[in-house]
Design a protein around this motif. Structure first.
Motif, PDB file in Angstrom:
ATOM      1  N   ALA A 142      -5.354   4.149   1.392  1.00 19.66           N
ATOM      2  CA  ALA A 142      -4.964   4.874   2.694  1.00 19.66           C
ATOM      3  C   ALA A 142      -3.937   4.350   3.621  1.00 19.66           C
ATOM      4  O   ALA A 142      -3.108   4.965   4.157  1.00 19.66           O
ATOM      5  CB  ALA A 142      -6.294   5.467   3.184  1.00 19.66           C
ATOM      6  N   GLU A 143      -4.387   3.061   3.794  1.00 12.93           N
ATOM      7  CA  GLU A 143      -3.610   2.255   4.943  1.00 12.93           C
ATOM      8  C   GLU A 143      -2.033   2.125   4.328  1.00 12.93           C
ATOM      9  O   GLU A 143      -1.195   1.988   4.989  1.00 12.93           O
ATOM     10  CB  GLU A 143      -4.212   1.131   5.312  1.00 12.93           C
ATOM     11  CG  GLU A 143      -5.468   1.518   6.187  1.00 12.93           C
ATOM     12  CD  GLU A 143      -5.079   2.160   7.248  1.00 12.93           C
ATOM     13  OE1 GLU A 143      -3.891   2.202   7.902  1.00 12.93           O
ATOM     14  OE2 GLU A 143      -6.034   3.030   7.777  1.00 12.93           O
ATOM     15  N   LEU A 144      -1.976   1.761   3.069  1.00  8.47           N
ATOM     16  CA  LEU A 144      -0.686   1.618   2.223  1.00  8.47           C
ATOM     17  C   LEU A 144       0.157   2.922   2.373  1.00  8.47           C
ATOM     18  O   LEU A 144       1.338   2.729   2.728  1.00  8.47           O
ATOM     19  CB  LEU A 144      -0.789   1.257   0.676  1.00  8.47           C
ATOM     20  CG  LEU A 144      -1.516  -0.240   0.695  1.00  8.47           C
ATOM     21  CD1 LEU A 144      -1.333  -0.662  -0.775  1.00  8.47           C
ATOM     22  CD2 LEU A 144      -0.562  -1.404   1.282  1.00  8.47           C
ATOM     23  N   LYS A 145      -0.343   3.832   2.009  1.00  7.90           N
ATOM     24  CA  LYS A 145       0.066   5.221   2.169  1.00  7.90           C
ATOM     25  C   LYS A 145       0.627   5.581   3.416  1.00  7.90           C
ATOM     26  O   LYS A 145       1.730   5.902   3.858  1.00  7.90           O
ATOM     27  CB  LYS A 145      -1.027   6.491   1.723  1.00  7.90           C
ATOM     28  CG  LYS A 145      -1.155   6.671   0.326  1.00  7.90           C
ATOM     29  CD  LYS A 145      -1.809   8.013  -0.010  1.00  7.90           C
ATOM     30  CE  LYS A 145      -2.016   7.926  -1.411  1.00  7.90           C
ATOM     31  NZ  LYS A 145      -2.923   7.481  -2.140  1.00  7.90           N
ATOM     32  N   ARG A 146      -0.150   5.142   4.682  1.00  8.84           N
ATOM     33  CA  ARG A 146       0.054   5.497   6.008  1.00  8.84           C
ATOM     34  C   ARG A 146       1.459   4.402   6.501  1.00  8.84           C
ATOM     35  O   ARG A 146       2.354   4.807   7.152  1.00  8.84           O
ATOM     36  CB  ARG A 146      -0.995   4.906   7.001  1.00  8.84           C
ATOM     37  CG  ARG A 146      -0.799   5.306   8.421  1.00  8.84           C
ATOM     38  CD  ARG A 146      -1.891   4.640   8.865  1.00  8.84           C
ATOM     39  NE  ARG A 146      -1.876   4.982  10.551  1.00  8.84           N
ATOM     40  CZ  ARG A 146      -2.832   4.634  11.439  1.00  8.84           C
ATOM     41  NH1 ARG A 146      -3.900   4.079  11.035  1.00  8.84           N
ATOM     42  NH2 ARG A 146      -2.672   4.936  12.637  1.00  8.84           N
ATOM     43  N   ALA A 147       1.189   3.061   5.870  1.00 14.97           N
ATOM     44  CA  ALA A 147       2.356   2.171   6.052  1.00 14.97           C
ATOM     45  C   ALA A 147       3.643   2.774   5.415  1.00 14.97           C
ATOM     46  O   ALA A 147       4.713   2.636   6.065  1.00 14.97           O
ATOM     47  CB  ALA A 147       2.250   0.882   5.570  1.00 14.97           C
ATOM     48  N   VAL A 148       3.658   3.406   4.124  1.00 13.29           N
ATOM     49  CA  VAL A 148       4.808   3.859   3.462  1.00 13.29           C
ATOM     50  C   VAL A 148       5.509   4.995   4.280  1.00 13.29           C
ATOM     51  O   VAL A 148       6.428   5.226   4.558  1.00 13.29           O
ATOM     52  CB  VAL A 148       4.493   4.358   1.867  1.00 13.29           C
ATOM     53  CG1 VAL A 148       5.711   5.133   1.615  1.00 13.29           C
ATOM     54  CG2 VAL A 148       4.178   3.140   1.343  1.00 13.29           C
ATOM     55  N   ASP A 149       4.309   5.685   5.053  1.00 14.77           N
ATOM     56  CA  ASP A 149       4.998   6.901   5.553  1.00 14.77           C
ATOM     57  C   ASP A 149       5.591   6.478   7.144  1.00 14.77           C
ATOM     58  O   ASP A 149       6.596   6.972   7.453  1.00 14.77           O
ATOM     59  CB  ASP A 149       3.913   7.885   6.124  1.00 14.77           C
ATOM     60  CG  ASP A 149       3.158   8.505   5.031  1.00 14.77           C
ATOM     61  OD1 ASP A 149       4.109   8.638   3.778  1.00 14.77           O
ATOM     62  OD2 ASP A 149       2.205   9.194   4.603  1.00 14.77           O
ATOM     63  N   LEU A 150       5.008   5.397   7.521  1.00 15.88           N
ATOM     64  CA  LEU A 150       5.165   4.935   9.009  1.00 15.88           C
ATOM     65  C   LEU A 150       6.722   3.973   8.851  1.00 15.88           C
ATOM     66  O   LEU A 150       7.384   4.353   9.774  1.00 15.88           O
ATOM     67  CB  LEU A 150       4.077   4.092   9.624  1.00 15.88           C
ATOM     68  CG  LEU A 150       3.034   4.707  10.114  1.00 15.88           C
ATOM     69  CD1 LEU A 150       2.062   3.631  10.738  1.00 15.88           C
ATOM     70  CD2 LEU A 150       3.445   5.790  11.204  1.00 15.88           C
ATOM     71  N   TYR A 151       6.691   3.254   8.039  1.00 11.25           N
ATOM     72  CA  TYR A 151       7.852   2.312   7.885  1.00 11.25           C
ATOM     73  C   TYR A 151       8.829   2.740   6.954  1.00 11.25           C
ATOM     74  O   TYR A 151       9.723   1.990   6.725  1.00 11.25           O
ATOM     75  CB  TYR A 151       7.355   0.931   7.740  1.00 11.25           C
ATOM     76  CG  TYR A 151       5.948   0.568   8.572  1.00 11.25           C
ATOM     77  CD1 TYR A 151       6.291   0.599  10.083  1.00 11.25           C
ATOM     78  CD2 TYR A 151       4.977   0.213   8.286  1.00 11.25           C
ATOM     79  CE1 TYR A 151       5.221   0.313  10.779  1.00 11.25           C
ATOM     80  CE2 TYR A 151       3.875  -0.011   8.953  1.00 11.25           C
ATOM     81  CZ  TYR A 151       3.917   0.009  10.067  1.00 11.25           C
ATOM     82  OH  TYR A 151       2.938  -0.217  11.206  1.00 11.25           O
ATOM     83  N   GLY A 152       8.575   3.704   6.056  1.00  8.92           N
ATOM     84  CA  GLY A 152       9.452   4.399   5.104  1.00  8.92           C
ATOM     85  C   GLY A 152       9.786   3.038   4.118  1.00  8.92           C
ATOM     86  O   GLY A 152      10.842   3.033   3.614  1.00  8.92           O
ATOM     87  N   ALA A 153       8.730   2.539   3.648  1.00  3.01           N
ATOM     88  CA  ALA A 153       8.959   1.522   2.470  1.00  3.01           C
ATOM     89  C   ALA A 153       8.962   1.965   1.238  1.00  3.01           C
ATOM     90  O   ALA A 153       8.565   3.153   1.066  1.00  3.01           O
ATOM     91  CB  ALA A 153       7.607   0.455   2.546  1.00  3.01           C
ATOM     92  N   GLN A 154       9.790   1.550   0.352  1.00  4.62           N
ATOM     93  CA  GLN A 154       9.793   2.180  -0.956  1.00  4.62           C
ATOM     94  C   GLN A 154       8.826   1.816  -1.796  1.00  4.62           C
ATOM     95  O   GLN A 154       8.195   2.818  -2.614  1.00  4.62           O
ATOM     96  CB  GLN A 154      11.066   1.201  -1.821  1.00  4.62           C
ATOM     97  CG  GLN A 154      12.282   1.805  -1.372  1.00  4.62           C
ATOM     98  CD  GLN A 154      13.330   1.160  -2.278  1.00  4.62           C
ATOM     99  OE1 GLN A 154      13.019   0.107  -3.034  1.00  4.62           O
ATOM    100  NE2 GLN A 154      14.764   1.564  -2.177  1.00  4.62           N
ATOM    101  N   ASN A 155       8.177   0.736  -1.748  1.00  4.63           N
ATOM    102  CA  ASN A 155       6.773   0.444  -2.669  1.00  4.63           C
ATOM    103  C   ASN A 155       5.762  -0.240  -1.621  1.00  4.63           C
ATOM    104  O   ASN A 155       6.267  -1.014  -0.687  1.00  4.63           O
ATOM    105  CB  ASN A 155       6.963  -0.505  -3.821  1.00  4.63           C
ATOM    106  CG  ASN A 155       8.205   0.256  -4.628  1.00  4.63           C
ATOM    107  OD1 ASN A 155       8.037   1.138  -5.256  1.00  4.63           O
ATOM    108  ND2 ASN A 155       9.246  -0.662  -4.921  1.00  4.63           N
ATOM    109  N   ALA A 156       4.525  -0.381  -2.056  1.00  5.52           N
ATOM    110  CA  ALA A 156       3.781  -0.966  -1.004  1.00  5.52           C
ATOM    111  C   ALA A 156       2.673  -1.555  -2.155  1.00  5.52           C
ATOM    112  O   ALA A 156       2.353  -0.971  -3.054  1.00  5.52           O
ATOM    113  CB  ALA A 156       3.079  -0.265  -0.081  1.00  5.52           C
TER     114      ALA A 156
END
Lengths: 134, 594
Positions: free
Chosen positions: B240-254
């Motif tokens: 859940a937190e990785l998904k949130r990070a991808v959403d927040l910071y626009g990362a390609q992968n986490a």
């Protein structure tokens, strides 16, 4: 001894040897008993087979239900539902107090509850980006 | 010679003697008739013989009856005798708390026997009305093939029990079913890289399914299950937190990892994007790769932990030793510099907190590159991570270890390692100095492997304090804000990605290795959270920054905040208030040192 045995062997009832009659009776009784036992065992065997089939079918059902239960209990799903339906989220640090501080907390004037930013974003309620900056 | 007590001596029975007695007995019987005839009593003898035979049979029947009665009445019958068990090819996979992760569930293949069908149209119309998952054209051609060729053809496999019942209720002649066990992954996308998947024949192809393939087969025979070290609740929080990070910071992968540093157990492992192991053929094949083990990354400053561990363990310098960070380090034609120069000389502790490349490089030179190389080997980062997963690969390390390459490696440059190897190494630094192999299987306290001692317990203690200070006063401050009171320590890392053999200045790879709690005895329960973000963008959520301190750090902090209660780590309310450090949060980027 042998005379007594020979006498027993020579006894005849209505012209039929007693020993032979008894032996024939024993034979018929044995045949009947074997038949009955075999028939009973066959019925039991059929019942066991039927029960085994039921057990297997129930085991399959149990596994299907285990799968379904695990699917329903997915933590991500539970979290999404608790967020959407009950607005539950992890306890924040400011919500925790030490026992010694309880008296001071009780004396504090009550403040109206403000909605927290959801910890996990959901499709229904996306988290605004600005809300994350502290 | 006369033996004493010869009159009392009896030879022991043997086969020959018994055979002789039997022959003698039969001989007597045979000659009884002859003897009777000689006495003119032949009839009596015949009757006696008949009686003897009858007696023999009667004794036989009595014996059998007695035995049958004994078996029926006296034998102990166990209550709850095990019945049949449904045939499964692979044992269930469960998490450490017994939550189901993967199981064999019976499915069915539907066949059409062309010799028994009445009309192709009737069969086609009936089946196509129920079997809606596969393309209708393909199914229709298979039915035609069965009917025209008068043979048995598999129309579709993988039917659920409900679908089978629907087809069965059509009452079509010539339609039969064959049971086929199939692997089901009830969590769908969740933990997909850790659980992996198997093929329809029951062979593990990825993740735990592949790593534990033989054990899963043998455990299936006994109807057992295999427990992974994974805690599903922690896995869910991490994802859940990785998904949130991808959403927040626009990362390609986490990528995210949670391990128990005292046991080496992998409590959670997540990659984004992920995939559904129920349908591994669908979706992006790249999403199926477990990047935590199969991809190698330049970790940047996170790698400095290893250099500092070596320097402290070898007493190269003390934490208050002042190092020259004012002047860039000249290495022949190359210059090592800091992207955010401190503008002064820093102590060894400050070098760690400011994440200075120059200071770290000077430490490596003071220790000697050979020593650094030996320590990195001991920390396990120059080899594949020791773990059951087949996806774990070797790092990309310099072919030749000299001053030039070694200095770059000291601050996480010029070496690409897997996140799993980093997790294994950092675990060894923070558990008292024992390098334990990672494991995806649940470990009991009794079967802990004895890992080699790679640093002294005293060095491990100092490192924990240094990591803690980095979170309260250094580049990990944003992480502390997200997990107040959990006494977290950690190190940020930001590296430029290599694209087509060139370092891309704007395309970063950020990481944060968090250890919590850092207080307590060295053998106290302690956990590692490793978060890696591939190409995070400067966003409003990261105050316009793209370095690890602004994205990977806070993400790891949020993970710690969520999983600490699940791991029985209590929040220390005296440490909740985050100290205000009056200095800007800057972080050095591991960059090409030209």
């Amino acid at each position: 001894m042998s005379v007594a045995i020979i006498r027993l062997l020579t006894v005849r009832v209505r012209g039929v040897s007693l020993v032979e009659t008894v032996a024939f009776g024993c034979l018929v009784a044995l045949m009947l008993a074997v038949y009955l036992f075999k028939a009973g065992a066959g019925q039991e065997s059929a019942r066991i087979t039927e029960l085994n089939k039921e057990i297997l079918a129930e085991q399959r059902d149990v596994r299907r239900m285990q799968e379904e239960l695990s699917r329903l209990e997915q933590p991500a799903r539970i979290e999404r539902l608790s967020d959407q339906m009950l607005h539950l989220r992890p306890v924040a640090a400011k919500q925790e107090v030490q026992v010694a501080d309880l008296r001071a907390v009780a004396r504090r004037p009550a403040t109206p509850a403000t909605p927290e930013t959801p910890i996990a974003p959901s499709a229904a309620a996306p988290v605004p980006a600005t809300a994350q900056v502290r | 010679m006369q033996r004493p007590h010869d009159e009392l001596y009896r030879a022991p029975p043997n086969l020959f003697r018994m055979w002789r007695l039997l022959i003698e007995f039969l001989w007597r019987i045979e000659h009884a008739f002859e003897r009777s005839r000689n006495r003119n009593r032949a009839v009596d003898d015949t009757r006696v013989r008949i009686f003897g035979v009858l007696l023999l049979f009667a004794m036989l029947f009595v014996g059998l009856a007695a035995k049958a009665s004994a078996v029926a009445l006296l034998n102990h019958v166990e209550i709850g005798v095990e019945g049949p068990t449904a045939a499964i090819h692979r044992a269930d996979l469960v998490d450490r708390n017994g939550e189901m992760l993967a199981l064999d569930v019976p499915h069915y293949g539907v066949y059409v026997d062309g010799r028994d069908t009445w009309t192709a149209k009737e069969t086609k119309d009936g089946l196509l009305s129920v079997l809606t998952r596969a393309p209708a054209a393909g199914l229709a051609s298979k039915i035609d093939e069965a009917v025209s060729g008068k043979r048995i053809v598999l129309i579709q496999s993988g039917l659920t029990a409900q679908e089978r019942d629907q087809v069965h209720d059509l009452g079509l002649p010539g339609v039969t079913f064959q049971e086929e066990p199939r692997r089901a992954y009830p969590l769908d996308h969740q933990a997909s890289h850790l659980i992996g998947f198997s093929d329809p024949a029951g062979k593990g192809l990825a993740g735990a399914e592949k790593a534990l393939d033989a054990d899963l087969h043998s455990a299936a025979a006994g109807g057992g299950h295999i427990a992974l070290a994974m805690d599903l609740r922690i896995q869910a929080a991490l994802e859940a937190e990785l998904k949130r990070a991808v959403d927040l910071y626009g990362a390609q992968n986490a990528i995210g990892l949670v391990t128990n540093v005292q046991t080496g157990e992998v409590l959670a492992l997540a990659n984004l994007p992920d995939y559904d192991p129920n349908h591994p053929g669908e979706g992006d094949p790249a999403a199926q790769i477990n990047r935590a083990g199969a991809f190698r990354y330049e970790m940047g400053s996170t790698f400095k932990m290893f250099t500092f561990a070596m320097a402290l363990n070898e007493h190269v310098a003390r934490l208050d030793t002042v190092l020259d960070t004012l002047h860039p380090l000249q290495m022949g034609s190359r210059t090592v510099h800091d992207s955010h120069p401190a503008g002064k000389n820093l102590t060894m502790e400050e070098v760690f907190l400011e994440s200075s490349n120059i200071g770290t490089a000077r430490l490596a030179r003071m220790a000697g590159i050979d020593r650094l190389h030996a320590y990195l080997q001991n920390f396990g980062v120059l080899d594949r991570a020791k773990i059951e997963l087949a996806e774990s690969v070797k790092p990309l390390a310099p072919a030749e270890w000299n001053e030039d390459s070694g200095v770059s490696v000291s601050f996480g440059h010029n070496i690409a390692v897997t996140p799993l190897a980093v997790a294994q190494g950092v675990g060894g630094l923070t558990n008292g100095g024992r390098l334990l192999p990672l494991t995806i299987r649940k470990r009991d306290g009794a079967d802990l492997p004895a890992g080699p001692q790679v640093i002294t317990p005293e060095t491990s203690q100092v490192l924990l304090q240094l990591l803690r200070k980095n979170v309260t006063d250094g580049t990990g401050r944003n992480a502390e804000k997200e997990a107040p009171g959990y006494r977290m320590g950690g190190k940020t890392g930001t590296a430029e990605k290599v694209i087509n053999g060139q370092y891309a200045r704007k395309r970063l790879f950020t990481s944060f290795a968090a250890v919590f709690p850092t207080d307590g005895p060295l053998n106290a329960p302690r956990y590692l959270v490793l978060v890696l973000l591939d190409e995070p963008k400067p966003t409003a959520a990261s105050s316009g920054n793209a370095q690890a301190a602004w994205n990977a750090g806070p993400t790891a902090g949020r993970v710690v905040n969520r999983i600490a209660p699940l791991l029985n780590v209590k929040r220390d309310l005296t440490q909740v208030a985050v100290r205000t450090v009056d200095k800007p949060l800057v972080e050095d980027v591991s960059t090409d040192a030209q």
